[in-house]
Design a protein around this motif. Sequence first.
Motif, PDB file in Angstrom:
ATOM      1  N   PRO A  22       0.824  -1.205   0.000  1.00  0.00           N
ATOM      2  CA  PRO A  22       0.000   0.000   0.000  1.00  0.00           C
ATOM      3  C   PRO A  22       0.860   1.257   0.000  1.00  0.00           C
ATOM      4  O   PRO A  22       1.951   1.270   0.564  1.00  0.00           O
ATOM      5  CB  PRO A  22      -0.792  -0.116   1.298  1.00  0.00           C
ATOM      6  N   SER A  23       0.387   2.290  -0.650  1.00  0.00           N
ATOM      7  CA  SER A  23       1.048   3.590  -0.568  1.00  0.00           C
ATOM      8  C   SER A  23      -0.019   4.647  -0.790  1.00  0.00           C
ATOM      9  O   SER A  23      -1.151   4.325  -1.180  1.00  0.00           O
ATOM     10  CB  SER A  23       2.141   3.713  -1.620  1.00  0.00           C
ATOM     11  N   LEU A  24       0.306   5.897  -0.539  1.00  0.00           N
ATOM     12  CA  LEU A  24      -0.670   6.958  -0.730  1.00  0.00           C
ATOM     13  C   LEU A  24      -1.150   6.973  -2.171  1.00  0.00           C
ATOM     14  O   LEU A  24      -2.323   7.213  -2.454  1.00  0.00           O
ATOM     15  CB  LEU A  24      -0.053   8.306  -0.359  1.00  0.00           C
ATOM     16  N   GLY A  25      -0.230   6.660  -3.080  1.00  0.00           N
ATOM     17  CA  GLY A  25      -0.591   6.659  -4.497  1.00  0.00           C
ATOM     18  C   GLY A  25      -1.604   5.581  -4.828  1.00  0.00           C
ATOM     19  O   GLY A  25      -2.605   5.839  -5.505  1.00  0.00           O
ATOM     20  N   THR A  26      -1.374   4.355  -4.351  1.00  0.00           N
ATOM     21  CA  THR A  26      -2.311   3.281  -4.666  1.00  0.00           C
ATOM     22  C   THR A  26      -3.678   3.583  -4.053  1.00  0.00           C
ATOM     23  O   THR A  26      -4.719   3.218  -4.604  1.00  0.00           O
ATOM     24  CB  THR A  26      -1.813   1.918  -4.150  1.00  0.00           C
ATOM     25  N   MET A  27      -3.686   4.276  -2.895  1.00  0.00           N
ATOM     26  CA  MET A  27      -4.971   4.592  -2.275  1.00  0.00           C
ATOM     27  C   MET A  27      -5.718   5.652  -3.067  1.00  0.00           C
ATOM     28  O   MET A  27      -6.929   5.575  -3.256  1.00  0.00           O
ATOM     29  CB  MET A  27      -4.763   5.060  -0.843  1.00  0.00           C
ATOM     30  N   ILE A  28      -4.970   6.664  -3.554  1.00  0.00           N
ATOM     31  CA  ILE A  28      -5.641   7.688  -4.352  1.00  0.00           C
ATOM     32  C   ILE A  28      -6.114   7.087  -5.672  1.00  0.00           C
ATOM     33  O   ILE A  28      -7.127   7.509  -6.245  1.00  0.00           O
ATOM     34  CB  ILE A  28      -4.709   8.891  -4.589  1.00  0.00           C
ATOM     35  N   ALA A  29      -5.405   6.050  -6.123  1.00  0.00           N
ATOM     36  CA  ALA A  29      -5.798   5.387  -7.375  1.00  0.00           C
ATOM     37  C   ALA A  29      -7.206   4.798  -7.287  1.00  0.00           C
ATOM     38  O   ALA A  29      -7.840   4.537  -8.308  1.00  0.00           O
ATOM     39  CB  ALA A  29      -4.787   4.302  -7.735  1.00  0.00           C
ATOM     40  N   ASN A  30      -7.715   4.604  -6.070  1.00  0.00           N
ATOM     41  CA  ASN A  30      -9.102   4.171  -5.913  1.00  0.00           C
ATOM     42  C   ASN A  30     -10.057   5.139  -6.589  1.00  0.00           C
ATOM     43  O   ASN A  30     -11.159   4.766  -6.999  1.00  0.00           O
ATOM     44  CB  ASN A  30      -9.475   4.071  -4.426  1.00  0.00           C
ATOM     45  N   ALA A  31      -9.616   6.409  -6.667  1.00  0.00           N
ATOM     46  CA  ALA A  31     -10.481   7.430  -7.258  1.00  0.00           C
ATOM     47  C   ALA A  31     -10.582   7.290  -8.766  1.00  0.00           C
ATOM     48  O   ALA A  31     -11.272   8.062  -9.424  1.00  0.00           O
ATOM     49  CB  ALA A  31      -9.976   8.823  -6.886  1.00  0.00           C
ATOM     50  N   ASN A  32      -9.880   6.314  -9.336  1.00  0.00           N
ATOM     51  CA  ASN A  32     -10.016   6.037 -10.765  1.00  0.00           C
ATOM     52  C   ASN A  32     -11.437   5.620 -11.136  1.00  0.00           C
ATOM     53  O   ASN A  32     -11.881   5.805 -12.256  1.00  0.00           O
ATOM     54  CB  ASN A  32      -9.064   4.902 -11.170  1.00  0.00           C
ATOM     55  N   ASP A  33     -12.080   5.035 -10.161  1.00  0.00           N
ATOM     56  CA  ASP A  33     -13.407   4.469 -10.402  1.00  0.00           C
ATOM     57  C   ASP A  33     -14.486   5.496 -10.043  1.00  0.00           C
ATOM     58  O   ASP A  33     -14.560   5.929  -8.891  1.00  0.00           O
ATOM     59  CB  ASP A  33     -13.549   3.211  -9.525  1.00  0.00           C
TER      60      ASP A  33
END
Lengths: 316, 324
Positions: free
Chosen positions: A259-270
């Motif tokens: 996990p990283s801040l980037g992968t978490m923000i990537a949730n906003a892709n959806d």
Amino acid sequence: MAENFEQHSDVSAADLARLTQEAQAEATPSTAKIIWSEFKADKPAMAALFIIVGFILFVMIGALFINTPKMMETNIMGYFNQPFTPEYWLGADSGGRSVAKQLIVGSRNSIGIAIGLTVISSTFGICWGLISGYFNGYIDWGMQRVYDFMMMLPMTMMIIVLVTIIPHYNSVTLTLIFSIFYWEGTSRLIRSRTLAESEKDYVSASRTSGTNHWKIIFREIMPNISSLIIVDCTLSFAENIGVETGLSYLGFGLPSQTPSLGTMIANANDPNNITQYWWTWLPAALEIIILCLSISYVGQVLRRAADASQRQGAAD
Amino acid sequence: MSLVEIKDLKVHYPIRTGFWNRITDSVRAVDGITFNIEAGETYGLVGESGSGKSTTGKSVVGLEKVTSGSIMYKGVDITKKANRTKLDYNQDVQMIFQDSLSSLNPRKRIEDIIAEPLRNFEHLSKDDEKLRVLQLLDIVGLDADALYKYPHQFSGGQRQRIGVARAVATNPKLIIADEPVSALDLSVQAQVLNFMKKIQREFGISYLFISHDLGVVRHMCNNIAIMNRGRLVEIGTREDIYNHPLHIYTKRLLAAIPETNVNQRAAHRASRLAVEKIYQEQQSKYYDENGEAFPLIQVSPTHAVALPENIAKQLASQEGEVQA
């Protein structure tokens, strides 16, 4: 020699202790004290400092108590669990993984990479710029052509290619890959100031005093451009958090099980996540905003402390 | 033997032009000058700005790369870096800079500034070093509480005295003073100059005193060299230069000294204009076809001027000077 000076001065060894004490009473405060009084004069910056230090300590220590592989296991029962429940403080994502825990471990990873990247790339960039600017001439020419070559490379693409080539990469190798490309801006900035600074008389004075080149570069010139270095380091730290986050968001940063801040923000892709499951990406986004703002506040205070004419703290 | 012998010193800067950046010409900042500095004396180097006097000073202290010529010290040519290192040359030859603020590192405390040459050349113990710094501060008339302060906390005169203290720290034989007082106001100028004289008496230091202020030079120097366009145009004792100037450039410099006697304003103006008129009309007599100074000709044991021999003799007899 020594007698020569004794003849013409009333000061003798007996006075040494007394005079030293007198001088210390009149001494100008040290840099650490100046920085502290600057922080005391600027309340928001003080708060920012506590937020940064507290938060970094919290995630670094907190992450030690979290079993990452277990945390990253899919738990179908927790599918998009609502936040503010006893088991999931900040809810869960589509895999039923706790957002709060991911946030702690993810921040540890992202901040660790940002710190490592800032330390490595700034150190290298500062040394490169100082040496290039001080020696000038052919050395400068050669070093700047290397710099030009590095600038010419398409950075993001190179990083993505390197990340795909290296089979088992983790946060350490990722930091090193980033470091290859992120020293350039710093080095050019430092070089330009060093060029101006090394023309000044105090550098000539040091040379006639027999000080060697390396000492002049790192003990005479570097302290004089320290305000620039501090500001550049704090800003590039804030920027470097974004570097890792950005790449992870695109899917080329850390591997998905880390996990990283980037992968978490990537949730906003959806789009679904943006509208209904806001808790999957909002905490990480807020954290980045708050951290970067706090860092720039602290950077401003450090800059003011380094420049006497901008100080707000109590004088002496 | 003189302390320092400068022989045919040249410092040229290349001018690069064109696509290949080739050297097409050079700026001749210093173009073949020769003079000696004796132990314990103050040698004045005077000229307008851009005449190459600071470049000369910097070459003598080893800050400027010399194109050709030699500077002999203790029988060794110190234009080579290896020789300077071997001799610990800068322990014996130090420099006082024009701008006292920029010559002191703003990030260092006074103790570290003055102790810098000591740390490099003498390797004293911590207490001895501090004692020496305190003695130096005492010699230049500053209190011990200056020790842990920063340069910006002092006035211009005090800073220049700190610069003097640093230059004197290793007990050098020669100090290059590059316009040491031109950035100071008049009352402080006198203070610092007297101070330099006092130190010279006590420590037997020689100065190479670079200045454009003829009043100051008269106060400080026994021997004076006048520099113009990278060459020496006149060398002589204070007496020779101020009372029997031969070269038109020297006369112009002397005429440019401001006079405070208001009653004779018209007379001064007339004499200045007369000198300027001679300069305008007779340039070809005083300078060669390229507008450069001639080689120096000895007109008396102490006095030399850059003129063709016949003109020099003629002018010297006009001035009523004792012939060599």
